[in-house]
Design a protein around this motif. Structure first.
Motif, PDB file in Angstrom:
ATOM      1  N   VAL A 109     -42.034   2.376   7.623  1.00 29.57           N
ATOM      2  CA  VAL A 109     -42.120   1.105   6.894  1.00 29.57           C
ATOM      3  C   VAL A 109     -43.257   1.171   5.861  1.00 29.57           C
ATOM      4  CG1 VAL A 109     -42.468  -1.399   7.095  1.00 29.57           C
ATOM      5  CG2 VAL A 109     -41.081  -0.186   8.793  1.00 29.57           C
ATOM      6  N   TYR A 110     -44.406   1.730   6.283  1.00 31.22           N
ATOM      7  CA  TYR A 110     -45.507   1.911   5.313  1.00 31.22           C
ATOM      8  C   TYR A 110     -45.041   2.811   4.161  1.00 31.22           C
ATOM      9  CZ  TYR A 110     -49.316  -0.346   7.927  1.00 31.22           C
ATOM     10  OH  TYR A 110     -50.136  -1.258   8.525  1.00 31.22           O
ATOM     11  N   GLY A 111     -44.331   3.876   4.506  1.00 27.18           N
ATOM     12  CA  GLY A 111     -43.838   4.818   3.488  1.00 27.18           C
ATOM     13  C   GLY A 111     -42.879   4.143   2.521  1.00 27.18           C
ATOM     14  N   ARG A 112     -41.998   3.278   3.061  1.00 22.79           N
ATOM     15  CA  ARG A 112     -41.048   2.579   2.189  1.00 22.79           C
ATOM     16  C   ARG A 112     -41.773   1.622   1.246  1.00 22.79           C
ATOM     17  NH1 ARG A 112     -35.339   1.457   2.205  1.00 22.79           N
ATOM     18  NH2 ARG A 112     -35.276   3.296   3.531  1.00 22.79           N
ATOM     19  N   LEU A 113     -42.836   0.975   1.734  1.00 24.15           N
ATOM     20  CA  LEU A 113     -43.598   0.078   0.849  1.00 24.15           C
ATOM     21  C   LEU A 113     -44.207   0.877  -0.303  1.00 24.15           C
ATOM     22  CD1 LEU A 113     -44.784  -2.711   0.132  1.00 24.15           C
ATOM     23  CD2 LEU A 113     -46.752  -2.148   1.578  1.00 24.15           C
ATOM     24  N   ASP A 114     -44.804   2.045  -0.003  1.00 23.22           N
ATOM     25  CA  ASP A 114     -45.391   2.883  -1.067  1.00 23.22           C
ATOM     26  C   ASP A 114     -44.325   3.240  -2.097  1.00 23.22           C
ATOM     27  OD1 ASP A 114     -47.832   2.869   0.193  1.00 23.22           O
ATOM     28  OD2 ASP A 114     -47.543   4.807   1.189  1.00 23.22           O
ATOM     29  N   GLN A 115     -43.146   3.623  -1.578  1.00 23.00           N
ATOM     30  CA  GLN A 115     -42.042   4.033  -2.461  1.00 23.00           C
ATOM     31  C   GLN A 115     -41.587   2.851  -3.330  1.00 23.00           C
ATOM     32  OE1 GLN A 115     -38.703   5.346  -0.095  1.00 23.00           O
ATOM     33  NE2 GLN A 115     -37.304   5.167  -1.835  1.00 23.00           N
ATOM     34  N   MET A 116     -41.430   1.684  -2.713  1.00 18.58           N
ATOM     35  CA  MET A 116     -40.970   0.503  -3.462  1.00 18.58           C
ATOM     36  C   MET A 116     -41.994   0.099  -4.517  1.00 18.58           C
ATOM     37  SD  MET A 116     -39.250  -1.741  -0.416  1.00 18.58           S
ATOM     38  CE  MET A 116     -38.659  -3.100  -1.442  1.00 18.58           C
ATOM     39  N   ARG A 117     -43.274   0.231  -4.182  1.00 19.56           N
ATOM     40  CA  ARG A 117     -44.314  -0.092  -5.173  1.00 19.56           C
ATOM     41  C   ARG A 117     -44.265   0.888  -6.333  1.00 19.56           C
ATOM     42  NH1 ARG A 117     -49.305  -1.905  -1.207  1.00 19.56           N
ATOM     43  NH2 ARG A 117     -48.788  -4.134  -1.184  1.00 19.56           N
ATOM     44  N   ALA A 118     -44.064   2.171  -6.019  1.00 19.37           N
ATOM     45  CA  ALA A 118     -44.008   3.194  -7.080  1.00 19.37           C
ATOM     46  C   ALA A 118     -42.828   2.926  -8.010  1.00 19.37           C
ATOM     47  CB  ALA A 118     -43.899   4.581  -6.452  1.00 19.37           C
ATOM     48  N   GLU A 119     -41.745   2.370  -7.459  1.00 19.64           N
ATOM     49  CA  GLU A 119     -40.540   2.075  -8.253  1.00 19.64           C
ATOM     50  C   GLU A 119     -40.583   0.674  -8.868  1.00 19.64           C
ATOM     51  OE1 GLU A 119     -37.742   4.736  -5.206  1.00 19.64           O
ATOM     52  OE2 GLU A 119     -37.529   2.555  -5.285  1.00 19.64           O
ATOM     53  N   GLY A 120     -41.693  -0.047  -8.641  1.00 24.27           N
ATOM     54  CA  GLY A 120     -41.806  -1.414  -9.176  1.00 24.27           C
ATOM     55  C   GLY A 120     -40.930  -2.415  -8.444  1.00 24.27           C
ATOM     56  N   ARG A 121     -40.508  -2.088  -7.211  1.00 22.79           N
ATOM     57  CA  ARG A 121     -39.632  -2.998  -6.462  1.00 22.79           C
ATOM     58  C   ARG A 121     -40.393  -3.863  -5.461  1.00 22.79           C
ATOM     59  NH1 ARG A 121     -35.470  -1.278  -3.172  1.00 22.79           N
ATOM     60  NH2 ARG A 121     -36.365   0.772  -2.775  1.00 22.79           N
ATOM     61  N   ALA A 122     -41.703  -3.659  -5.362  1.00 27.65           N
ATOM     62  CA  ALA A 122     -42.501  -4.507  -4.460  1.00 27.65           C
ATOM     63  C   ALA A 122     -43.822  -4.815  -5.154  1.00 27.65           C
ATOM     64  CB  ALA A 122     -42.752  -3.791  -3.138  1.00 27.65           C
ATOM     65  N   PRO A 123     -44.325  -6.041  -4.963  1.00 28.08           N
ATOM     66  CA  PRO A 123     -45.589  -6.406  -5.614  1.00 28.08           C
ATOM     67  C   PRO A 123     -46.769  -5.646  -5.023  1.00 28.08           C
ATOM     68  CG  PRO A 123     -44.810  -8.193  -4.203  1.00 28.08           C
ATOM     69  CD  PRO A 123     -43.764  -7.121  -4.155  1.00 28.08           C
ATOM     70  N   GLY A 124     -47.876  -5.650  -5.745  1.00 28.05           N
ATOM     71  CA  GLY A 124     -49.106  -5.002  -5.272  1.00 28.05           C
ATOM     72  C   GLY A 124     -49.704  -5.766  -4.100  1.00 28.05           C
ATOM     73  N   PRO A 125     -50.852  -5.272  -3.628  1.00 23.62           N
ATOM     74  CA  PRO A 125     -51.438  -5.842  -2.423  1.00 23.62           C
ATOM     75  C   PRO A 125     -51.956  -7.271  -2.570  1.00 23.62           C
ATOM     76  CG  PRO A 125     -52.598  -3.831  -3.119  1.00 23.62           C
ATOM     77  CD  PRO A 125     -51.597  -4.127  -4.158  1.00 23.62           C
ATOM     78  N   THR A 126     -51.810  -8.030  -1.489  1.00 23.83           N
ATOM     79  CA  THR A 126     -52.469  -9.321  -1.335  1.00 23.83           C
ATOM     80  C   THR A 126     -53.578  -9.088  -0.328  1.00 23.83           C
ATOM     81  OG1 THR A 126     -50.382 -10.444  -1.623  1.00 23.83           O
ATOM     82  CG2 THR A 126     -52.118 -11.719  -0.575  1.00 23.83           C
ATOM     83  N   LEU A 127     -54.813  -9.101  -0.784  1.00 20.22           N
ATOM     84  CA  LEU A 127     -55.888  -8.696   0.130  1.00 20.22           C
ATOM     85  C   LEU A 127     -56.871  -9.825   0.427  1.00 20.22           C
ATOM     86  CD1 LEU A 127     -56.498  -5.077  -1.267  1.00 20.22           C
ATOM     87  CD2 LEU A 127     -55.280  -5.726   0.807  1.00 20.22           C
ATOM     88  N   ASP A 128     -56.372 -11.067   0.353  1.00 15.57           N
ATOM     89  CA  ASP A 128     -57.238 -12.216   0.581  1.00 15.57           C
ATOM     90  C   ASP A 128     -56.791 -12.974   1.843  1.00 15.57           C
ATOM     91  OD1 ASP A 128     -58.770 -14.422   0.524  1.00 15.57           O
ATOM     92  OD2 ASP A 128     -58.190 -15.068  -1.499  1.00 15.57           O
ATOM     93  N   ALA A 129     -57.640 -12.918   2.867  1.00 16.92           N
ATOM     94  CA  ALA A 129     -57.276 -13.544   4.154  1.00 16.92           C
ATOM     95  C   ALA A 129     -57.808 -14.966   4.274  1.00 16.92           C
ATOM     96  CB  ALA A 129     -57.836 -12.690   5.297  1.00 16.92           C
ATOM     97  N   GLU A 130     -58.452 -15.453   3.192  1.00 14.86           N
ATOM     98  CA  GLU A 130     -59.183 -16.721   3.298  1.00 14.86           C
ATOM     99  C   GLU A 130     -58.300 -17.896   3.735  1.00 14.86           C
ATOM    100  OE1 GLU A 130     -61.911 -18.695   0.106  1.00 14.86           O
ATOM    101  OE2 GLU A 130     -62.336 -16.549   0.263  1.00 14.86           O
TER     102      GLU A 130
END
Ligand code: C5P
Length: 302
Positions: free
Chosen positions: A183-204
């Motif tokens: 699943v982590y690998g698929r996210l990397d792949q989808m991001r590389a292909e522009g099919r998934a947004p970048g990280p949301t790193l705010d837990a506030e």
């Protein structure tokens, strides 16, 4: 015999950054322990040269290894090594957390096994347990700790979130399993292909919602960067999420790397209504009504 228990979890917020050289991704997550639990019983090994692992319970599965790859066995071996004790023990696991479901069941086995073995050898060293847990898997330190916590780094650097409120959840398990690395690998792949947004790193927002105790506020803050990848691998998860929306769950998300989907609800009555709708869905295997937070790993006295 010594028995210990540890709980499964949901990541109410899970932001996934870049992978480091070790292959692990930088995370910002909010863990929340749920009242679904694994119980581990240690007994003196019948055959000290060949200690056994046995698995029973509702989520016992032939996909769980009972040899040296078993996470509870690895936990006992790691702590035996660190303390130079090497007591041969048989391990019996009672599985109540879905296997490969993104709910940290294997990590709970490891945490419960650490606590049980520590009790067996009379060890009282929380730092050693935490450090050993971190070598076993990114979610194992949280399974030791329980409650609600922010996780950073691999997810193993933890800070408690103070929250008194109980939240009600409905879990929809899947007939399929998903491999976390895939699943982590698929996210990397989808991001590389522009099919998934970048990280949301705010837990506030999620932290503020836990502190407020308002489930509506928490519903707004639920977020999982891995959801796009899990749904890409198992498209029926989108239907499960949609069923929850139709049944007016306050919010829903894929739990961790999936495929379990977790819905936040108002109370027990709301949970029952949603459970009925989800049980009718062919994409759902089991429906579990539960609540959180739950405590960390501990020895259970009979
Ligand atoms: O540590 P754990 O065994 O739970 O992780 C399983 C897999 O999930 C890792 O091998 C890695 O592929 C992925 N993972 C990751 N980044 C994290 C946690 C897990 O890439 N922070």
């Amino acid at each position: 015999m010594i028995r210990a228990t540890a709980h499964g979890k949901v990541n109410a917020m899970l932001g996934v950054g870049e992978a480091g050289d070790d292959g692990y991704h930088d995370l910002v997550t909010v863990f929340h322990a749920l009242n679904v639990r694994e119980t581990i019983a240690l007994t003196e090994a019948d055959d000290p040269a060949n200690p056994k692992v046995t698995v029973a319970g509702p989520y016992s599965s032939s996909s769980i290894p009972c040899d040296d790859r078993n996470l509870a066995r690895k936990a006992v071996s790691a702590l035996a090594q660190a303390t130079d004790t090497h007591v041969p023990v048989d391990i019996a696991i009672d599985k109540n957390v879905p296997v490969a479901g993104g709910m940290g069941g294997g990590s709970a086995d490891a945490a419960a096994a650490l606590v049980a073995y520590a009790a067996w050898i009379g060890l009282d060293d929380p730092q050693l347990l935490h450090d050993t847990a971190a070598t076993l898997g990114a979610d194992v330190p949280f399974a030791l700790m329980g409650g609600t916590a922010i996780g950073t780094g691999r997810g193993d650097e933890l800070a408690t979130v103070m929250s008194d409120a109980q939240f009600h959840w409905v879990l929809a398990t899947s007939a399929s399993e998903l491999s976390t690395p895939n699943v982590y690998g698929r996210l990397d792949q989808m991001r590389a292909e522009g099919r998934a947004p970048g990280p949301t790193l705010d837990a506030e927002a999620a932290v503020a919602a836990f502190v407020s105790g308002d489930p509506h506020q928490l519903a707004e803050a639920l977020h999982n960067d891995l959801e796009a990848a899990a749904c890409d691998m198992l498209p029926q998860l989108r239907e499960v999420l949609e069923t929850g929306r139709e049944a007016e769950a306050l919010g829903g998300l894929v739990s961790g790397s999936g495929p379990t989907v977790a819905f936040l609800v108002e109370d027990d009555t709301h949970a029952l209504d949603l459970a009925v709708m989800l049980e009718a869905s062919t994409s759902v295997r089991n429906v579990v009504r539960t609540s959180g937070p739950a405590p960390g790993a501990h020895v259970v006295e009979d």
